[in-house]
Design a protein around this motif. Structure first.
Motif, PDB file in Angstrom:
ATOM      1  N   ALA A  72       5.122   1.994  -3.418  1.00 39.20           N
ATOM      2  CA  ALA A  72       4.398   2.662  -2.322  1.00 39.20           C
ATOM      3  C   ALA A  72       4.786   2.051  -0.975  1.00 39.20           C
ATOM      4  O   ALA A  72       5.008   2.780   0.001  1.00 39.20           O
ATOM      5  CB  ALA A  72       2.895   2.548  -2.549  1.00 39.20           C
ATOM      6  N   ASP A  73       4.863   0.724  -0.910  1.00 34.51           N
ATOM      7  CA  ASP A  73       5.262   0.056   0.339  1.00 34.51           C
ATOM      8  C   ASP A  73       6.639   0.528   0.788  1.00 34.51           C
ATOM      9  O   ASP A  73       6.862   0.832   1.959  1.00 34.51           O
ATOM     10  CB  ASP A  73       5.309  -1.468   0.153  1.00 34.51           C
ATOM     11  CG  ASP A  73       3.945  -2.089  -0.080  1.00 34.51           C
ATOM     12  OD1 ASP A  73       2.955  -1.515   0.404  1.00 34.51           O
ATOM     13  OD2 ASP A  73       3.883  -3.137  -0.753  1.00 34.51           O
ATOM     14  N   ILE A  74       7.558   0.572  -0.156  1.00 32.22           N
ATOM     15  CA  ILE A  74       8.945   0.914   0.160  1.00 32.22           C
ATOM     16  C   ILE A  74       9.031   2.316   0.763  1.00 32.22           C
ATOM     17  O   ILE A  74       9.704   2.525   1.777  1.00 32.22           O
ATOM     18  CB  ILE A  74       9.824   0.795  -1.101  1.00 32.22           C
ATOM     19  CG1 ILE A  74       9.977  -0.687  -1.487  1.00 32.22           C
ATOM     20  CG2 ILE A  74      11.198   1.438  -0.871  1.00 32.22           C
ATOM     21  CD1 ILE A  74      10.659  -0.913  -2.822  1.00 32.22           C
ATOM     22  N   PHE A  75       8.337   3.265   0.157  1.00 36.32           N
ATOM     23  CA  PHE A  75       8.414   4.642   0.660  1.00 36.32           C
ATOM     24  C   PHE A  75       7.555   4.833   1.910  1.00 36.32           C
ATOM     25  O   PHE A  75       7.962   5.541   2.838  1.00 36.32           O
ATOM     26  CB  PHE A  75       8.026   5.631  -0.434  1.00 36.32           C
ATOM     27  CG  PHE A  75       9.134   5.887  -1.417  1.00 36.32           C
ATOM     28  CD1 PHE A  75      10.116   6.822  -1.140  1.00 36.32           C
ATOM     29  CD2 PHE A  75       9.207   5.168  -2.595  1.00 36.32           C
ATOM     30  CE1 PHE A  75      11.156   7.053  -2.033  1.00 36.32           C
ATOM     31  CE2 PHE A  75      10.243   5.389  -3.504  1.00 36.32           C
ATOM     32  CZ  PHE A  75      11.217   6.335  -3.219  1.00 36.32           C
ATOM     33  N   LEU A 118      11.558   1.839   3.649  1.00 32.36           N
ATOM     34  CA  LEU A 118      12.461   0.732   3.356  1.00 32.36           C
ATOM     35  C   LEU A 118      13.337   1.076   2.150  1.00 32.36           C
ATOM     36  O   LEU A 118      13.431   0.314   1.179  1.00 32.36           O
ATOM     37  CB  LEU A 118      11.659  -0.551   3.100  1.00 32.36           C
ATOM     38  CG  LEU A 118      10.764  -1.016   4.251  1.00 32.36           C
ATOM     39  CD1 LEU A 118       9.911  -2.199   3.820  1.00 32.36           C
ATOM     40  CD2 LEU A 118      11.609  -1.382   5.470  1.00 32.36           C
ATOM     41  N   LEU A 119      13.989   2.225   2.217  1.00 33.42           N
ATOM     42  CA  LEU A 119      14.749   2.730   1.075  1.00 33.42           C
ATOM     43  C   LEU A 119      15.909   1.824   0.698  1.00 33.42           C
ATOM     44  O   LEU A 119      16.395   1.868  -0.436  1.00 33.42           O
ATOM     45  CB  LEU A 119      15.273   4.139   1.374  1.00 33.42           C
ATOM     46  CG  LEU A 119      14.219   5.191   1.750  1.00 33.42           C
ATOM     47  CD1 LEU A 119      14.864   6.559   1.880  1.00 33.42           C
ATOM     48  CD2 LEU A 119      13.080   5.223   0.755  1.00 33.42           C
ATOM     49  N   TYR A 122      14.976  -2.980  -6.585  1.00 33.75           N
ATOM     50  CA  TYR A 122      13.601  -3.000  -7.076  1.00 33.75           C
ATOM     51  C   TYR A 122      13.503  -3.573  -8.490  1.00 33.75           C
ATOM     52  O   TYR A 122      12.507  -4.193  -8.856  1.00 33.75           O
ATOM     53  CB  TYR A 122      13.000  -1.590  -7.035  1.00 33.75           C
ATOM     54  CG  TYR A 122      11.577  -1.567  -7.523  1.00 33.75           C
ATOM     55  CD1 TYR A 122      10.542  -2.099  -6.752  1.00 33.75           C
ATOM     56  CD2 TYR A 122      11.261  -1.054  -8.785  1.00 33.75           C
ATOM     57  CE1 TYR A 122       9.240  -2.113  -7.215  1.00 33.75           C
ATOM     58  CE2 TYR A 122       9.960  -1.055  -9.252  1.00 33.75           C
ATOM     59  CZ  TYR A 122       8.951  -1.593  -8.469  1.00 33.75           C
ATOM     60  OH  TYR A 122       7.662  -1.617  -8.944  1.00 33.75           O
ATOM     61  N   ILE A 123      14.551  -3.404  -9.288  1.00 31.56           N
ATOM     62  CA  ILE A 123      14.561  -3.884 -10.671  1.00 31.56           C
ATOM     63  C   ILE A 123      14.326  -5.392 -10.747  1.00 31.56           C
ATOM     64  O   ILE A 123      13.846  -5.905 -11.769  1.00 31.56           O
ATOM     65  CB  ILE A 123      15.897  -3.489 -11.362  1.00 31.56           C
ATOM     66  CG1 ILE A 123      15.833  -3.725 -12.866  1.00 31.56           C
ATOM     67  CG2 ILE A 123      17.069  -4.231 -10.737  1.00 31.56           C
ATOM     68  CD1 ILE A 123      14.880  -2.827 -13.584  1.00 31.56           C
ATOM     69  N   PHE A 124      14.624  -6.132  -9.671  1.00 36.97           N
ATOM     70  CA  PHE A 124      14.374  -7.580  -9.663  1.00 36.97           C
ATOM     71  C   PHE A 124      12.892  -7.886  -9.882  1.00 36.97           C
ATOM     72  O   PHE A 124      12.551  -8.941 -10.424  1.00 36.97           O
ATOM     73  CB  PHE A 124      14.830  -8.197  -8.338  1.00 36.97           C
ATOM     74  CG  PHE A 124      16.271  -8.579  -8.317  1.00 36.97           C
ATOM     75  CD1 PHE A 124      16.681  -9.879  -8.628  1.00 36.97           C
ATOM     76  CD2 PHE A 124      17.246  -7.652  -7.984  1.00 36.97           C
ATOM     77  CE1 PHE A 124      18.018 -10.229  -8.606  1.00 36.97           C
ATOM     78  CE2 PHE A 124      18.583  -7.995  -7.962  1.00 36.97           C
ATOM     79  CZ  PHE A 124      18.983  -9.291  -8.270  1.00 36.97           C
ATOM     80  N   LYS A 165      12.378   8.337  -8.577  1.00 34.19           N
ATOM     81  CA  LYS A 165      13.205   9.544  -8.622  1.00 34.19           C
ATOM     82  C   LYS A 165      12.492  10.722  -7.958  1.00 34.19           C
ATOM     83  O   LYS A 165      13.083  11.445  -7.149  1.00 34.19           O
ATOM     84  CB  LYS A 165      13.535   9.884 -10.070  1.00 34.19           C
ATOM     85  CG  LYS A 165      14.382  11.136 -10.236  1.00 34.19           C
ATOM     86  CD  LYS A 165      14.604  11.452 -11.707  1.00 34.19           C
ATOM     87  CE  LYS A 165      15.376  12.742 -11.882  1.00 34.19           C
ATOM     88  NZ  LYS A 165      15.539  13.098 -13.310  1.00 34.19           N
ATOM     89  N   ASP A 166      11.207  10.909  -8.295  1.00 29.70           N
ATOM     90  CA  ASP A 166      10.450  12.039  -7.749  1.00 29.70           C
ATOM     91  C   ASP A 166      10.294  11.924  -6.233  1.00 29.70           C
ATOM     92  O   ASP A 166      10.392  12.930  -5.513  1.00 29.70           O
ATOM     93  CB  ASP A 166       9.074  12.119  -8.407  1.00 29.70           C
ATOM     94  CG  ASP A 166       9.148  12.550  -9.873  1.00 29.70           C
ATOM     95  OD1 ASP A 166      10.220  13.044 -10.281  1.00 29.70           O
ATOM     96  OD2 ASP A 166       8.140  12.372 -10.593  1.00 29.70           O
ATOM     97  N   ARG A 167      10.059  10.716  -5.748  1.00 32.99           N
ATOM     98  CA  ARG A 167       9.857  10.543  -4.314  1.00 32.99           C
ATOM     99  C   ARG A 167      11.161  10.702  -3.542  1.00 32.99           C
ATOM    100  O   ARG A 167      11.163  11.206  -2.415  1.00 32.99           O
ATOM    101  CB  ARG A 167       9.187   9.186  -4.031  1.00 32.99           C
ATOM    102  CG  ARG A 167       7.772   9.119  -4.602  1.00 32.99           C
ATOM    103  CD  ARG A 167       6.970   7.945  -4.107  1.00 32.99           C
ATOM    104  NE  ARG A 167       6.607   8.098  -2.696  1.00 32.99           N
ATOM    105  CZ  ARG A 167       5.633   7.410  -2.100  1.00 32.99           C
ATOM    106  NH1 ARG A 167       4.907   6.550  -2.810  1.00 32.99           N
ATOM    107  NH2 ARG A 167       5.373   7.584  -0.818  1.00 32.99           N
ATOM    108  N   LEU A 168      12.264  10.310  -4.148  1.00 36.07           N
ATOM    109  CA  LEU A 168      13.571  10.567  -3.521  1.00 36.07           C
ATOM    110  C   LEU A 168      13.836  12.066  -3.454  1.00 36.07           C
ATOM    111  O   LEU A 168      14.338  12.577  -2.444  1.00 36.07           O
ATOM    112  CB  LEU A 168      14.689   9.863  -4.298  1.00 36.07           C
ATOM    113  CG  LEU A 168      14.852   8.363  -4.079  1.00 36.07           C
ATOM    114  CD1 LEU A 168      15.911   7.804  -5.030  1.00 36.07           C
ATOM    115  CD2 LEU A 168      15.228   8.048  -2.634  1.00 36.07           C
ATOM    116  N   GLU A 169      13.504  12.776  -4.544  1.00 37.28           N
ATOM    117  CA  GLU A 169      13.682  14.234  -4.562  1.00 37.28           C
ATOM    118  C   GLU A 169      12.823  14.892  -3.482  1.00 37.28           C
ATOM    119  O   GLU A 169      13.259  15.826  -2.805  1.00 37.28           O
ATOM    120  CB  GLU A 169      13.299  14.789  -5.939  1.00 37.28           C
ATOM    121  CG  GLU A 169      14.273  14.459  -7.052  1.00 37.28           C
ATOM    122  CD  GLU A 169      15.580  15.244  -6.949  1.00 37.28           C
ATOM    123  OE1 GLU A 169      15.627  16.220  -6.161  1.00 37.28           O
ATOM    124  OE2 GLU A 169      16.537  14.867  -7.643  1.00 37.28           O
ATOM    125  N   ALA A 170      11.598  14.384  -3.306  1.00 37.27           N
ATOM    126  CA  ALA A 170      10.706  14.944  -2.284  1.00 37.27           C
ATOM    127  C   ALA A 170      11.281  14.735  -0.890  1.00 37.27           C
ATOM    128  O   ALA A 170      11.253  15.651  -0.050  1.00 37.27           O
ATOM    129  CB  ALA A 170       9.322  14.302  -2.396  1.00 37.27           C
TER     130      ALA A 170
END
Length: 308
Positions: free
Chosen positions: A162-165, A169-170, A176-178, A205-210
């Motif tokens: 949530a913070d990133i989007f 801060l894409l 993020y996997i870290f 994935k969904d938020r990138l698509e949005a």
């Protein structure tokens, strides 16, 4: 004269690729780290990231910074960003070497005074200890007095999806996997826990698509983020088949050498060649042509020279 090259890691390469190929991602990072209020309409001009440092034994070592650049807004500021998988005792020494060399590369001599401007510097920690500070400090004791400046610290694992989007801060997404690294062994054994990880990547994935559908990011940027995420995943989870396959089943496999980048680069090259051709017909001196395409297309001096 000897030469020692300091090589980069896969994470450095991903960080540098994102900054250079998706430069619009830089502004939100700078705003977050340094508390700036850039709008995103500012110009970003990259500097060469190779710097040759003279050693006491007469040799040279080539150091590669992750990236240094100037942001031109109401005023002009120089920045230097590094990506660090974990802290080490030599990091501050490297920062000092890089920062002073960046400053010296663009130093100005007027009369008997040499003026050098150190960049605003920061490091992104992909891993960090709970006691890691929010800033590091370099202090220089000179015959004229002491001078010190801060190296700002950004800690990846403090940021949720949530913070990133929410903060745009894409650039952090491929890393993020870290945040899940310490649970890899558990994910290998437990499909339910692995499903939670996959669920988080479904959100990404969904938020990138949005964002793509809203026109906030391009297909090229989405492909780049996915491709770089896969590169980080392959390296950090190389011993964990279930983790790699699980995340890839959500995000998709390798983007074919990403076609969007190939298309964009070919078009860019044609545009630069056309500009150079027109300027040559106008009998513009080569140095002036190089300066113009360097500024117009945000090229490094070495890249712009190739088109002359």
């Amino acid at each position: 004269m000897g030469d020692t090259r300091i090589t980069s890691t896969p994470y450095d390469d991903v960080f540098r690729t994102l900054l250079n190929d998706c430069s619009s991602l830089i502004i939100p990072m700078i705003n977050e780290i340094f508390g700036e209020n850039y709008t995103g309409n500012e110009r970003i001009i990259f500097s060469p990231n190779e710097h040759f440092l003279n050693q006491q034994d007469g040799n040279q070592s080539e150091r590669i910074t992750d990236t240094s650049f100037v942001i031109k807004g109401k005023e002009e500021k120089k920045y230097h960003l590094e990506c660090q998988s974990s802290g080490d005792n030599s990091m501050l020494v490297r920062f000092f070497e890089y920062d002073t060399q960046i400053a010296l590369d663009e130093g100005e001599i007027r009369g008997n005074i040499l003026t050098v401007t150190l960049p605003h510097s920061a490091v992104l920690f992909l891993r960090h200890h709970p006691s890691a500070p929010d800033r590091l400090k370099i202090r220089m004791v000179t015959p004229g007095g002491s001078v010190e400046y801060d190296i700002m610290v950004m800690k990846l694992q403090q940021y949720t999806i949530a913070d990133i989007f929410d903060k745009n801060l894409l650039l952090l997404l491929p890393f993020y996997i870290f945040s899940h690294e310490r649970h890899f062994e558990e994910y290998e054994r437990n499909e339910t826990e692995l499903g939670i990880l996959k669920g988080e990547y479904e959100q990404i994935k969904d938020r990138l698509e949005a964002l793509l559908n809203q026109g906030s990011i391009s297909e090229y940027m989405r492909c780049t983020i996915i491709d770089m995420s896969n590169k980080v995943l392959e390296h950090i989870a190389k011993k964990y088949d279930a983790v790699r396959k699980g995340v890839k089943s959500v995000m998709g496999g390798k983007v074919l050498e990403y076609e969007a980048k190939t298309i964009r680069n070919e078009g860019l090259k044609e545009g630069i060649r056309g500009t150079v051709s027109i300027l040559k017909k106008m009998n513009i001196p080569p140095q002036a042509i190089q300066a113009q395409i360097q500024e117009q297309y945000d090229l490094s001096p070495e890249e712009s020279k190739k088109y002359l």
